[in-house]
Structure formats: C-alpha cells, structure tokens
Design an enzyme around this catalytic site. Structure first.
Site, short mmCIF file in Angstrom:
data_model
loop_
_atom_site.label_atom_id
_atom_site.label_comp_id
_atom_site.label_asym_id
_atom_site.label_seq_id
_atom_site.Cartn_x
_atom_site.Cartn_y
_atom_site.Cartn_z
N TRP A 39 -19.46 1.97 3.51
CA TRP A 39 -19.39 3.44 3.63
C TRP A 39 -20.77 4.08 3.60
O TRP A 39 -20.98 5.13 4.20
CB TRP A 39 -18.36 4.07 2.69
CG TRP A 39 -18.65 4.24 1.23
CD1 TRP A 39 -19.45 3.47 0.45
CD2 TRP A 39 -18.11 5.27 0.37
NE1 TRP A 39 -19.42 3.93 -0.84
CE2 TRP A 39 -18.61 5.03 -0.92
CE3 TRP A 39 -17.25 6.35 0.56
CZ2 TRP A 39 -18.28 5.84 -2.01
CZ3 TRP A 39 -16.92 7.14 -0.53
CH2 TRP A 39 -17.44 6.90 -1.78
N GLN A 111 -14.25 -0.87 1.56
CA GLN A 111 -14.66 0.41 0.97
C GLN A 111 -13.97 1.56 1.73
O GLN A 111 -13.38 1.33 2.78
CB GLN A 111 -16.18 0.57 1.06
CG GLN A 111 -16.91 0.03 -0.15
CD GLN A 111 -18.38 0.40 -0.17
OE1 GLN A 111 -18.99 0.58 0.89
NE2 GLN A 111 -18.97 0.49 -1.35
N ASP A 173 -17.27 2.81 -8.40
CA ASP A 173 -17.03 1.59 -9.17
C ASP A 173 -16.74 1.79 -10.65
O ASP A 173 -15.91 1.12 -11.22
CB ASP A 173 -18.25 0.68 -9.08
CG ASP A 173 -18.75 0.53 -7.66
OD1 ASP A 173 -18.27 1.23 -6.77
OD2 ASP A 173 -19.65 -0.29 -7.46
N GLU A 408 -29.97 8.40 -6.39
CA GLU A 408 -28.60 7.96 -6.13
C GLU A 408 -27.59 8.95 -6.72
O GLU A 408 -26.56 9.25 -6.11
CB GLU A 408 -28.44 6.57 -6.77
CG GLU A 408 -27.20 5.82 -6.40
CD GLU A 408 -27.15 4.45 -7.08
OE1 GLU A 408 -28.14 4.07 -7.76
OE2 GLU A 408 -26.13 3.76 -6.94
C1 2M8 Z 1 -22.36 0.98 -5.67
O1 2M8 Z 1 -21.59 -0.21 -5.65
C2 2M8 Z 1 -22.15 -1.52 -5.65
C3 2M8 Z 1 -21.00 -2.50 -5.42
O2 2M8 Z 1 -20.43 -2.27 -4.17
C4 2M8 Z 1 -22.86 -1.89 -6.92
O3 2M8 Z 1 -22.76 -1.16 -7.93
O4 2M8 Z 1 -23.54 -2.92 -6.92
C5 2M8 Z 1 -21.36 2.15 -5.44
O5 2M8 Z 1 -21.95 3.39 -5.79
C6 2M8 Z 1 -20.88 2.14 -4.00
O6 2M8 Z 1 -20.13 3.30 -3.72
C7 2M8 Z 1 -22.02 2.05 -3.01
O7 2M8 Z 1 -21.51 1.87 -1.72
C8 2M8 Z 1 -22.98 0.90 -3.34
C9 2M8 Z 1 -24.23 0.92 -2.49
O8 2M8 Z 1 -24.81 2.21 -2.49
O9 2M8 Z 1 -23.37 0.97 -4.71
#
Ligand code: 2M8
Length: 439
Positions: A39, A111, A173, A408
C-alpha cells in the site's frame, strides 16, 4: 504559506521520493523499510502521478510483478540487495505455496487494497492518455484477479466483507484493535520460530510494537507456511481472523474505481459496482455501532465486535458508506475531545481516542497521526461536505511535515515526528494535496 515556501516544500517532498527510489519502485523509508511495500507503493504512485507519469506507472507495474498466481498481491516484494529487515524472504518460506511468485521473492500476506484507486488516479492525472490507457489495459486483469482473490478466499461466508489474518495485513500493525486477539494466543517458547528483530536497532523501541507482539507476528507466519499458504487450512486453524473496517472501506472504494477503469476500457463495470454495493452495505449493517457513532472491526474467531475507538473506524466516509444522518453521528465523535475538536490547538486526526486507556502520542499506531489515514479521511469529509474539518485535516497533512520533517508519524499535540524520517507516503500524499486543486 507563501508561494516560495510552498515550492520549497514541494521540492523537499520530491527529494524524499527520489532518495527512496530503488530503480523500479520506491521503498517506504531509507533504512527501516528497505523493500517494496504494497500500500506504500500505491500512495507513492498517487503522489508521483502529479509530476512523473512514467514513474507512477512503473511503481505499480513493478508491484504487480510480485502477484501470486491465485491473485494474492503480497505486502512485501523483497529487494535482493537489502538484508536489514525482519522478516526477510527466508522466514516467509513462500516457496511452499504452489501459487507464490518465485522472482521477485515476496511475503505471504496482503495489505489494504488501495491499488485500483491509485491506478485510476494515475490515469486521471496522466498527460499522455494513450500511454496511460495502455497502462490501464495492462493492470486491469491483475486488479480483477486481486479483488477476486479477496472475495473468493477471504470471504468464505459470502458476506461482502473480507477478513485479514495477521495484524500486518491491516497496515495498522500495532493498533489496539488487535490486542484482545493477540492476547488470546497462549504461546510457549517452542511455538515461536527463532528470529531477530531489526526495527529496534534503527528506531526507538519506545515507538515500536513490543517483543510479545513480535512473537505473535512470527507465530502467525509459521502457521501460514506450515499450511503451505493454503487458505482453507489457514482459515480452519488461524486464531486471528478479523473483518477490518479500514481494509473493507478501501476495498469498496477500490471496487468503484475498478468499475471506472472497466468503463474506460470498454468493459462491463457492473460486477465491480455490485461488489462495491455489497461491501458498503455489509460495512453498514455488520460493523456500525450506533451507540458509539463509529464503525468497529468484527472478530470472526470470538464472534464479536471489537469495540475500540480508532480513527480508521471513520474510514467508511472514504467509501461513501454512511448516510448523511450517520455521517453526523460520526462527526459528533470525531469533532470531540476524543479525537480533535475544531478550534482546539491540536493536529488532526490522532489514530486512537485520546481519552482511551493506552493512548500514546508517540507509539506506533496507538495515537500518533498518520498521513495516509488523514488523506483517506480528508477525502471522505470533503465528500460529505464537512469542509471546515476537511480543511483542518488537509492543513495537518501539510503543516506536520513542513514544521517537523517527513516523518512516518507525528505527535498530535506537540507535532514532533516519530519512527523513520524521509518517509515516502508522507511526502507523496503531501504532494497530492498540494498539487490538487485547493478546497
Ligand atoms: C509498517 O509495517 C511493517 C510490516 O509490514 C513493519 O512494521 O515492519 C506499517 O506501518 C505498514 O502500514 C507499512 O506499510 C510498513 C512500511 O511503511 O510499515
């Protein structure tokens, strides 16, 4: 903001995306997230569409190269040059599935399906419509396969609502919504495959999920590969099956955008309109809480609603699901001390009720502001004519990165940024609202 300030900000946002460019797609952040995420890439393409059609198209065509033969669009496409991330391709063992992509290597979960929306927006902004029509024609069958996968495999009772089976599938998450389902999993040491986290050596562990949560994330992945990613077997045993408001709201809008794409290509849009109708109807009947004025996720294992006030409980506004009357009830909660009141000094919209136990202004998905959730709510609010509130959300999308950097996520009171700096979707969605016509 003066014109000069604005064009400086635009240049900075473009520089973030340029810095995170991997050659055929964009990573979400320089170190913390070194691969291609599903996403995130869709949001990046929405930003790119305003100034680099070719790159916006390439972002999405690259992503669909990782699609599985059964239509599953994986949440990560692994960058072979990057190893500093847990869990990497070896941990996922997706080669156990007969459907998985072999090259690129991918994860085995999904996602939120914002891709048809992104594809449609890329077409809409394209200067070269002939090229963009070829892009639509290339991605349409892949998008259809993606939506078919979701309704076929993730909606076994044909309710119009699809389930997620891992907190990572939600995109949110560490949301408090998952707490009860995760606690329910009683794990002994031998049930958790060995692993080593990489995230907490890059950003503060205070901002990230706990080790207990990571044990559960790892355990679920093992449950999937132990069943060779066979959805029927996973569904039978998985302790985490949730019909998520945000995921289904995004899907309903994506169905509508898929219908628009079908029409542009001279194909029949009816099945996609019908899917959107069924999903919005199911969101309205099964997930709405009149007593609270917000939509709740539904836990299919415990067979109950998850009564947690999170900002994504307002996401059906983006899907145009609520009636005007229901939207008023939503506004009563959104425009209150629980989230952010108009006129009060705070940025909008915190990801979690500020009055709820466990609210934190800095902990990942438990309170801070996320620009992508803001962006979805901004569009929803504008659609329902809540222009003052929509303007306020738009201002936060611009002000936070402008004053605090392209982080972020952000503290709703202090504004300070957390997690990774140079975060791609923060930059891309800021570009989208700045370069789109003013309210
Ligand atoms: C975060 O998720 C990843 C796992 O997919 C992580 O924490 O390692 C979340 O904020 C998710 O929404 C996002 O797509 C990803 C990368 O930005 O980071």
């Amino acid at each position: 903001m003066t014109q000069t300030d604005e064009s400086e900000l635009i240049d900075k946002a473009k520089a973030v995306l340029a810095r995170n460019w991997l050659g055929a797609s964009t990573k979400p952040a320089p170190q913390l997230y070194p691969h291609q995420w599903s996403w995130d890439s869709a949001f990046v393409a929405i930003g790119n569409a305003h100034y680099d059609q070719k790159r916006a198209e390439q972002e999405l065509t690259t992503l669909f190269r990782g699609q599985w033969a059964n239509g599953l669009l994986p949440h990560i496409l692994f960058n072979p040059k990057a190893s500093q991330y847990f869990p990497g391709p070896d941990f996922w063992q997706t080669e156990r599935s007969p459907h998985a992509s072999r090259d690129p290597k991918t994860s085995g979960i999904v996602q939120p399906p914002i891709h048809a929306t992104a594809v449609f927006r890329v077409y809409h902004h394209a200067q070269d419509k002939r090229q963009a029509a070829a892009f639509l024609a290339e991605l349409y069958p892949r998008l259809v396969a993606w939506h078919d996968y979701l309704y076929r495999e993730r909606d076994p009772n044909r309710e119009g609502l699809v389930y997620i089976r891992h907190p990572w599938e939600s995109g949110e998450d560490n949301s408090p919504v998952w707490d009860r389902a995760l606690k329910r999993m009683k794990l002994t040491k031998d049930m958790v495959p060995p692993y080593k986290r990489a995230d907490t050596s890059i950003v503060s562990s205070k901002d990230r999920p706990s080790d207990d949560d990571y044990d559960r994330y790892a355990y679920l992945v093992k449950l999937f590969y132990d069943r060779d990613y066979d959805e029927g077997r996973i569904r039978k045993d998985c302790p985490f099956l949730i019909q998520d408001v945000l995921f289904n709201s995004i899907l309903a809008q994506a169905d509508r955008d898929l219908a628009s794409i079908a029409s542009l290509l001279g194909k029949d849009p009816t099945p996609h309109h019908e899917a959107a109708r069924r999903t919005t109807e199911a969101i309205n009947t099964k997930l709405w809480s009149k007593a609270d004025g917000i939509y709740f996720d539904f836990d299919l294992v415990a067979n109950e609603k998850i009564e947690s006030h999170v900002a994504s409980g307002f996401a059906p506004l983006f899907a145009m699901a609520p009636t005007a009357e229901r939207a008023e009830e939503i506004m009563a909660l959104l425009n209150s001390r629980h989230f952010a009141r108009l006129g009060e000094h705070a940025y909008t919209v915190p990801s979690y009720d500020r009055e709820a136990p466990g609210y934190s202004p800095n902990r990942y998905w438990r309170g801070p502001i996320w620009i992508n959730i803001n962006w979805l709510l901004f569009h929803g609010l504008r659609h329902y004519g809540y222009h003052d509130y929509a303007r306020r959300v738009r201002q936060s999308i611009i002000e936070l990165p402008k004053s605090y950097g392209f982080y972020e996520y952000f503290d709703p009171q202090a504004g300070q940024g957390h997690g990774s700096d140079s975060f791609s979707w923060t930059a891309a969605l800021l570009l989208d609202v700045l370069l789109e016509e003013e309210l």
